[in-house]
Design a protein around this motif. Sequence first.
Motif, short mmCIF file in Angstrom:
data_model
loop_
_atom_site.label_atom_id
_atom_site.label_comp_id
_atom_site.label_asym_id
_atom_site.label_seq_id
_atom_site.Cartn_x
_atom_site.Cartn_y
_atom_site.Cartn_z
N ARG A 190 -12.57 6.79 -14.24
CA ARG A 190 -11.36 6.15 -13.76
C ARG A 190 -10.36 6.13 -14.90
N VAL A 191 -9.20 6.70 -14.67
CA VAL A 191 -8.16 6.74 -15.69
C VAL A 191 -6.98 5.94 -15.19
N GLU A 192 -6.65 4.91 -15.95
CA GLU A 192 -5.52 4.08 -15.57
C GLU A 192 -4.30 4.53 -16.34
N LEU A 193 -3.30 4.96 -15.60
CA LEU A 193 -2.05 5.39 -16.22
C LEU A 193 -0.97 4.36 -15.93
N ALA A 194 0.14 4.48 -16.63
CA ALA A 194 1.25 3.56 -16.41
C ALA A 194 1.77 3.66 -14.98
N ILE A 195 1.60 4.80 -14.36
CA ILE A 195 2.13 5.03 -13.02
C ILE A 195 1.09 4.82 -11.94
N GLY A 196 -0.14 4.56 -12.32
CA GLY A 196 -1.18 4.39 -11.30
C GLY A 196 -2.54 4.76 -11.84
N GLU A 197 -3.44 5.01 -10.92
CA GLU A 197 -4.83 5.20 -11.29
C GLU A 197 -5.34 6.52 -10.73
N LEU A 198 -6.14 7.20 -11.51
CA LEU A 198 -6.72 8.46 -11.05
C LEU A 198 -8.23 8.38 -11.18
N LEU A 199 -8.90 9.01 -10.22
CA LEU A 199 -10.36 9.05 -10.25
C LEU A 199 -10.81 10.50 -10.31
#
Length: 74
Positions: free
Chosen positions: A27-36
């Motif tokens: 799970r990668v949390e970015l400033a613009i949202g989250e990616l799995l």
Amino acid sequence: MTTAVAPSAQLTAEDRCDRCGAQAYLRVELAIGELLFCGHHAREHGAALKEIAVSVQDETHKLTGSPAASDDAS
Ligand SMILES: [Zn+2]
């Protein structure tokens, strides 16, 4: 030091890779949202994403030595 981020739950079978729909282990949390990402795409994109991520939850270690991994390696 206080963070507003809730304790992240472990990734489950409900969490699917944004790229291919396989079970997610990163799970990668970015400033613009989250990616799995699944194990495959974690290896492919993980390094680059970790550089820009707010936070990273890496459970790809679950894949190693797990014969039950159902990742479609086509
Ligand atoms: Zn994937």
